[in-house]
Design an enzyme around this catalytic site. Structure first.
Site, PDB file in Angstrom:
ATOM      1  N   SER A 142      26.726  43.654  43.999  1.00 39.69           N
ATOM      2  CA  SER A 142      27.564  42.990  42.995  1.00 39.69           C
ATOM      3  C   SER A 142      28.382  41.901  43.666  1.00 39.69           C
ATOM      4  O   SER A 142      28.832  42.060  44.811  1.00 39.69           O
ATOM      5  CB  SER A 142      28.522  43.999  42.347  1.00 39.69           C
ATOM      6  OG  SER A 142      29.452  43.301  41.541  1.00 39.69           O
ATOM      7  N   TYR A 155      33.965  51.052  43.884  1.00 41.93           N
ATOM      8  CA  TYR A 155      32.712  50.401  43.468  1.00 41.93           C
ATOM      9  C   TYR A 155      32.215  49.453  44.554  1.00 41.93           C
ATOM     10  O   TYR A 155      31.036  49.477  44.930  1.00 41.93           O
ATOM     11  CB  TYR A 155      32.977  49.637  42.172  1.00 41.93           C
ATOM     12  CG  TYR A 155      31.802  48.879  41.590  1.00 41.93           C
ATOM     13  CD1 TYR A 155      30.745  49.541  40.981  1.00 41.93           C
ATOM     14  CD2 TYR A 155      31.771  47.478  41.623  1.00 41.93           C
ATOM     15  CE1 TYR A 155      29.688  48.835  40.418  1.00 41.93           C
ATOM     16  CE2 TYR A 155      30.724  46.763  41.057  1.00 41.93           C
ATOM     17  CZ  TYR A 155      29.685  47.451  40.451  1.00 41.93           C
ATOM     18  OH  TYR A 155      28.640  46.748  39.901  1.00 41.93           O
TER      19      TYR A 155
HETATM   20  P1  NAP Z   1      24.814  49.379  32.023  1.00 43.84           P
HETATM   21  O1  NAP Z   1      24.629  48.448  30.893  1.00 43.84           O
HETATM   22  O2  NAP Z   1      25.966  50.330  32.012  1.00 43.84           O
HETATM   23  O3  NAP Z   1      23.454  50.203  32.223  1.00 43.84           O
HETATM   24  C1  NAP Z   1      23.373  51.157  33.250  1.00 43.84           C
HETATM   25  C2  NAP Z   1      22.027  51.828  33.222  1.00 43.84           C
HETATM   26  O4  NAP Z   1      21.997  52.762  34.313  1.00 43.84           O
HETATM   27  C3  NAP Z   1      21.762  52.602  31.954  1.00 43.84           C
HETATM   28  O5  NAP Z   1      20.414  52.431  31.590  1.00 43.84           O
HETATM   29  C4  NAP Z   1      22.014  54.054  32.374  1.00 43.84           C
HETATM   30  O6  NAP Z   1      21.192  54.952  31.633  1.00 43.84           O
HETATM   31  C5  NAP Z   1      21.561  54.022  33.835  1.00 43.84           C
HETATM   32  N1  NAP Z   1      22.114  55.092  34.643  1.00 43.84           N
HETATM   33  C6  NAP Z   1      23.407  55.429  34.839  1.00 43.84           C
HETATM   34  N2  NAP Z   1      23.494  56.489  35.654  1.00 43.84           N
HETATM   35  C7  NAP Z   1      22.226  56.834  35.973  1.00 43.84           C
HETATM   36  C8  NAP Z   1      21.650  57.840  36.776  1.00 43.84           C
HETATM   37  N3  NAP Z   1      22.418  58.743  37.420  1.00 43.84           N
HETATM   38  N4  NAP Z   1      20.306  57.898  36.903  1.00 43.84           N
HETATM   39  C9  NAP Z   1      19.523  57.011  36.253  1.00 43.84           C
HETATM   40  N5  NAP Z   1      19.999  56.034  35.470  1.00 43.84           N
HETATM   41  C10 NAP Z   1      21.343  55.949  35.319  1.00 43.84           C
HETATM   42  O7  NAP Z   1      24.941  48.578  33.415  1.00 43.84           O
HETATM   43  P2  NAP Z   1      24.449  47.093  33.844  1.00 43.84           P
HETATM   44  O8  NAP Z   1      25.581  46.173  33.644  1.00 43.84           O
HETATM   45  O9  NAP Z   1      23.145  46.768  33.229  1.00 43.84           O
HETATM   46  O10 NAP Z   1      24.325  47.292  35.427  1.00 43.84           O
HETATM   47  C11 NAP Z   1      23.086  47.414  36.089  1.00 43.84           C
HETATM   48  C12 NAP Z   1      23.319  47.208  37.572  1.00 43.84           C
HETATM   49  O11 NAP Z   1      23.872  45.912  37.819  1.00 43.84           O
HETATM   50  C13 NAP Z   1      24.300  48.212  38.203  1.00 43.84           C
HETATM   51  O12 NAP Z   1      23.834  48.588  39.489  1.00 43.84           O
HETATM   52  C14 NAP Z   1      25.583  47.409  38.330  1.00 43.84           C
HETATM   53  O13 NAP Z   1      26.411  47.893  39.371  1.00 43.84           O
HETATM   54  C15 NAP Z   1      25.020  46.032  38.628  1.00 43.84           C
HETATM   55  N6  NAP Z   1      25.939  44.933  38.305  1.00 43.84           N
HETATM   56  C16 NAP Z   1      26.343  44.706  37.023  1.00 43.84           C
HETATM   57  C17 NAP Z   1      27.216  43.661  36.752  1.00 43.84           C
HETATM   58  C18 NAP Z   1      27.732  43.374  35.357  1.00 43.84           C
HETATM   59  O14 NAP Z   1      28.648  42.563  35.234  1.00 43.84           O
HETATM   60  N7  NAP Z   1      27.186  43.969  34.316  1.00 43.84           N
HETATM   61  C19 NAP Z   1      27.661  42.825  37.795  1.00 43.84           C
HETATM   62  C20 NAP Z   1      27.234  43.095  39.098  1.00 43.84           C
HETATM   63  C21 NAP Z   1      26.363  44.138  39.335  1.00 43.84           C
HETATM   64  P3  NAP Z   1      21.736  56.297  30.924  1.00 43.84           P
HETATM   65  O15 NAP Z   1      22.635  55.861  29.784  1.00 43.84           O
HETATM   66  O16 NAP Z   1      20.515  57.002  30.490  1.00 43.84           O
HETATM   67  O17 NAP Z   1      22.528  57.031  31.990  1.00 43.84           O
END
Ligand code: NAP
Length: 247
Positions: A142, A155
């Site tokens: 991130s 985080y």
């Molecule tokens: P999100 O919308 O909250 O989606 C998270 C996904 O991860 C969901 O499909 C969830 O599925 C799954 N998940 C959570 N815990 C899990 C587990 N123990 N095993 C398997 N699946 C699991 O998050 P996002 O924003 O798309 O983020 C995706 C990645 O990008 C993350 O690694 C995050 O740190 C990174 N990131 C995001 C941002 C941002 O601004 N959004 C910025 C930098 C980095 P379930 O509901 O089935 O648990």
């Protein structure tokens, strides 16, 4: 139909929504057969699989908590049995709760490290034994790691570990012709980022990049598509900071 049968196989963790779902959609368009991993959101994962299948791709939903090594082993086994040996692993699953370090509970610390770090460790270890030669791995860091904002200590600690794994694992896979890179998104409009923020806080983040908008899941899906595609064959052990120019 031949393209489907012979498709390369990609596991996308945490693909039931957000960035992971966009990555699954993009890689399906690119011709990959997709294992849509989720931990609890089965209806969203099933709906995505139905959508991908209707568009002509091969896709399955695979329930696995990435923090559980047995679940991860079963996820690889199911994928191999139903789609074939894995060519691409996208370690997208992750969680974020912004809390000052002093107020962070043991439970939140453990959950964040278990999913973001142990989850990445579990899938990388399994991938080392099982992935096809010539494969591609994309981890998720991130841009917050570079911003050092209050509330992000735990985080950011998890994402620092993911970056360390990326650099070392790329070298440990010498001779396998497998690249290991990470993408480090800036703020992306998903529930992970939006939940719990006021409209004012969201606008503050939206104004941070010189491109003056929040990122969208497709902005990151296209970066992952590049990293797992033929044009990125010489990119290895790198962290790609896709964030609209947030420093
Ligand atoms: P999100 O919308 O909250 O989606 C998270 C996904 O991860 C969901 O499909 C969830 O599925 C799954 N998940 C959570 N815990 C899990 C587990 N123990 N095993 C398997 N699946 C699991 O998050 P996002 O924003 O798309 O983020 C995706 C990645 O990008 C993350 O690694 C995050 O740190 C990174 N990131 C995001 C941002 C941002 O601004 N959004 C910025 C930098 C980095 P379930 O509901 O089935 O648990």
């Amino acid at each position: 139909m031949n393209t489907i049968k012979n498709a390369q196989v990609a596991i996308v963790t945490g693909a039931s929504r957000g960035i992971g779902a966009a990555v699954a959609q993009r890689l399906a368009k690119d011709g990959f057969a997709i294992a849509v991993n989720y931990a609890s959101s089965s209806s969203e994962a099933d709906a995505l699989v139905t959508e991908l299948t209707a568009a002509g791709a091969k896709a399955i939903a695979v329930k696995a908590d990435v923090s559980n090594a047995d679940d991860v082993r079963r996820m690889f086994e199911t994928t191999e049995q139903q789609l074939g040996k894995v060519d691409v692993l996208v370690n997208n699953a992750g969680v974020l709760k912004t809390v000052p370090l002093a107020d962070t509970s043991d439970a939140l610390y453990e959950q964040t490290f278990d999913i973001n770090v142990r989850g990445t460790f579990n899938t990388l270890r399994e991938a080392a034994a099982r992935m096809n030669t010539g494969g591609r791995i994309v981890n998720f860091s991130s841009t917050t790691l570079a911003l050092n904002m209050p509330g992000y200590a735990i985080y950011n600690g998890t994402k620092a570990a993911v970056e360390a794994f990326t650099h070392v694992f790329a070298k440990e896979l010498r001779g396998r012709n497998i690249t290991v890179n990470a993408v480090a998104p800036g703020p992306i409009a998903t529930s992970l980022f939006l939940d719990g923020k006021t409209e004012e806080q969201i606008q503050t983040f939206a104004k941070m990049p010189p491109l003056q908008r929040l990122g969208q899941p497709d902005d990151i899906a296209s970066v992952v598509s590049f990293l797992v595609g033929p044009d990125a064959g010489w990119v290895n052990g790198q962290i790609l900071r896709a964030n609209g120019g947030v420093a």
